[in-house]
Write a protein that holds these residues in place. Structure first.
Motif, short mmCIF file in Angstrom:
data_model
loop_
_atom_site.label_atom_id
_atom_site.label_comp_id
_atom_site.label_asym_id
_atom_site.label_seq_id
_atom_site.Cartn_x
_atom_site.Cartn_y
_atom_site.Cartn_z
N GLY A 147 52.66 -13.35 -15.95
CA GLY A 147 53.21 -12.15 -15.40
C GLY A 147 53.36 -11.63 -14.56
N GLU A 148 52.07 -11.15 -14.38
CA GLU A 148 51.91 -10.88 -13.11
C GLU A 148 51.79 -11.82 -11.75
OE1 GLU A 148 47.89 -8.96 -11.87
OE2 GLU A 148 48.68 -7.68 -13.76
N MET A 149 51.55 -13.25 -11.59
CA MET A 149 52.13 -14.01 -11.15
C MET A 149 53.98 -13.88 -11.42
SD MET A 149 51.66 -15.82 -8.01
CE MET A 149 49.45 -16.52 -8.86
N GLY A 150 54.25 -14.22 -11.86
CA GLY A 150 56.16 -13.89 -11.60
C GLY A 150 56.66 -13.54 -11.73
N LEU A 151 55.77 -12.14 -11.45
CA LEU A 151 56.41 -10.34 -11.12
C LEU A 151 56.78 -11.02 -9.13
CD1 LEU A 151 55.06 -7.93 -13.22
CD2 LEU A 151 57.18 -8.53 -12.67
N ALA A 152 55.15 -11.58 -8.80
CA ALA A 152 55.49 -11.89 -7.60
C ALA A 152 56.15 -12.56 -7.29
CB ALA A 152 53.57 -12.15 -7.01
N VAL A 153 56.22 -13.58 -7.58
CA VAL A 153 57.61 -14.76 -7.28
C VAL A 153 58.58 -13.95 -6.50
CG1 VAL A 153 58.52 -17.00 -7.80
CG2 VAL A 153 55.99 -17.05 -8.44
N ILE A 154 58.80 -13.12 -7.83
CA ILE A 154 60.29 -12.65 -8.44
C ILE A 154 60.14 -11.84 -6.92
CG2 ILE A 154 61.82 -11.01 -9.34
CD1 ILE A 154 60.40 -12.21 -12.54
N SER A 155 59.58 -11.33 -6.65
CA SER A 155 59.57 -10.05 -6.04
C SER A 155 59.75 -11.03 -4.21
CB SER A 155 58.47 -8.69 -5.84
OG SER A 155 57.46 -9.43 -5.30
N GLY A 156 59.45 -11.50 -4.60
CA GLY A 156 59.68 -12.56 -3.02
C GLY A 156 60.77 -13.68 -3.69
N LEU A 157 61.32 -13.42 -4.12
CA LEU A 157 62.74 -13.93 -3.78
C LEU A 157 64.13 -12.95 -4.13
CD1 LEU A 157 61.84 -17.11 -7.40
CD2 LEU A 157 62.58 -16.99 -4.50
N VAL A 158 63.93 -11.85 -4.44
CA VAL A 158 64.55 -11.36 -4.44
C VAL A 158 64.36 -9.14 -4.06
CG1 VAL A 158 66.34 -9.58 -6.33
CG2 VAL A 158 65.13 -12.15 -7.07
N ASP A 159 65.70 -9.40 -3.06
CA ASP A 159 65.25 -7.91 -2.27
C ASP A 159 64.75 -6.93 -3.12
OD1 ASP A 159 64.44 -9.92 0.05
OD2 ASP A 159 66.49 -9.96 0.98
N ASP A 160 65.93 -6.90 -4.21
CA ASP A 160 66.09 -5.87 -4.61
C ASP A 160 65.58 -6.07 -6.29
OD1 ASP A 160 67.51 -3.33 -5.75
OD2 ASP A 160 68.92 -3.64 -5.26
N VAL A 161 64.70 -5.38 -6.65
CA VAL A 161 63.84 -5.72 -7.79
C VAL A 161 63.25 -4.60 -8.14
CG1 VAL A 161 61.70 -6.62 -7.44
CG2 VAL A 161 62.61 -7.50 -9.02
N GLY A 170 60.11 -4.33 -21.98
CA GLY A 170 60.18 -3.75 -20.23
C GLY A 170 61.71 -4.46 -19.44
N VAL A 171 61.54 -4.25 -18.83
CA VAL A 171 63.15 -4.79 -17.85
C VAL A 171 62.49 -4.81 -16.73
CG1 VAL A 171 65.76 -4.09 -17.65
CG2 VAL A 171 64.66 -3.09 -19.72
N ILE A 172 63.19 -6.38 -15.35
CA ILE A 172 63.59 -6.41 -15.04
C ILE A 172 64.72 -6.30 -14.43
CG2 ILE A 172 63.24 -8.47 -13.08
CD1 ILE A 172 60.22 -9.66 -15.51
N ARG A 173 64.93 -6.24 -13.26
CA ARG A 173 66.35 -5.50 -12.38
C ARG A 173 66.04 -6.33 -11.18
NH1 ARG A 173 65.30 -0.66 -15.19
NH2 ARG A 173 66.99 -0.48 -16.28
N MET A 174 67.16 -7.58 -11.50
CA MET A 174 67.20 -7.92 -9.79
C MET A 174 68.81 -8.11 -9.58
SD MET A 174 65.36 -11.30 -11.01
CE MET A 174 66.02 -11.18 -12.86
N SER A 175 69.36 -7.78 -8.58
CA SER A 175 70.74 -7.72 -7.45
C SER A 175 70.37 -8.44 -6.76
CB SER A 175 71.16 -6.63 -8.02
OG SER A 175 69.96 -5.23 -6.83
N TRP A 176 72.06 -9.30 -6.45
CA TRP A 176 72.13 -9.74 -5.23
C TRP A 176 73.81 -9.19 -4.15
CZ3 TRP A 176 69.68 -11.99 -9.26
CH2 TRP A 176 68.70 -11.96 -9.71
N PRO A 177 74.24 -9.03 -3.16
CA PRO A 177 75.06 -8.55 -2.83
C PRO A 177 76.17 -10.29 -2.91
CG PRO A 177 73.44 -9.56 -0.94
CD PRO A 177 72.33 -9.00 -1.98
#
Length: 184
Positions: A147-161, A170-177
């Motif tokens: 789960g922590e590795m997944g969070l690291a991958v997400i934070s590398g892919l998404v600027d706004d997380v 829990g909720v993971i919120r991600m956004s893109w312009p």
């Protein structure tokens, strides 16, 4: 604000469907075509994490995915109902995405990094929802690594997380312009 909500059984085979739906809605919302692979990967990681948490805690409730189209951004929220005992997010953020202020319960990790230090922040947390007179066994540390590795991958892919967790899930919120959507 247009919203698409997707609920799916916490089974790995449904993650692909969530990825495809997210990419289709993101494309329609006006997310740049060059970013759609990142959207797919980030949603896949977030959904895989949620499915894993549900399975490891024996939950039968569905994983929630909300796809939200605002005027200038497209957001995706992936929610689980697993109790969260502890998590770390690279960059020293805990649950609030951009907040620099340390949160209650936050502590420095073994490397000396901690609240405001720009490293990993850890938090101790809660019991299973609905637990009455017994304290549940915590999830073993080795089970939390994915789960922590997944969070690291997400934070590398998404600027706004932004990641928020508590004893109820829990909720993971991600956004893109977005740009002006191209309608078929």
């Amino acid at each position: 604000m247009a919203t698409v909500e997707l609920l799916f059984s916490a089974l790995p085979e449904h993650v692909r469907t969530a990825r495809l739906v997210a990419a289709a809605v993101a494309r329609r919302a006006g997310v740049d075509e060059a970013v759609l692979d990142e959207v797919r990967l980030a949603v896949g990681e977030a959904c895989t994490r949620a499915v894993g948490l549900h399975m490891s805690h024996g939950l039968s409730s569905p994983v929630r995915v909300s796809l939200i189209e605002d005027e200038k951004k497209f957001s995706i929220e992936v929610g689980d109902e697993a109790p969260h005992r502890r998590f770390s997010l690279p960059g020293g953020t805990l649950g609030t995405g951009a907040s620099a202020a340390p949160q209650a319960g936050a502590k420095a990790n073994e490397n000396g990094n901690g609240p405001g230090g720009g490293g990993l922040v850890e938090a101790e947390g809660a019991l299973l929802p609905g637990a009455r007179d017994e304290i549940p066994e915590p999830v073993p540390e080795e089970d939390e690594g994915d789960g922590e590795m997944g969070l690291a991958v997400i934070s590398g892919l998404v600027d706004d997380v932004e990641v928020t967790t508590d004893e109820h899930g829990g909720v993971i919120r991600m956004s893109w312009p977005t740009t002006e959507p191209v309608l078929p």
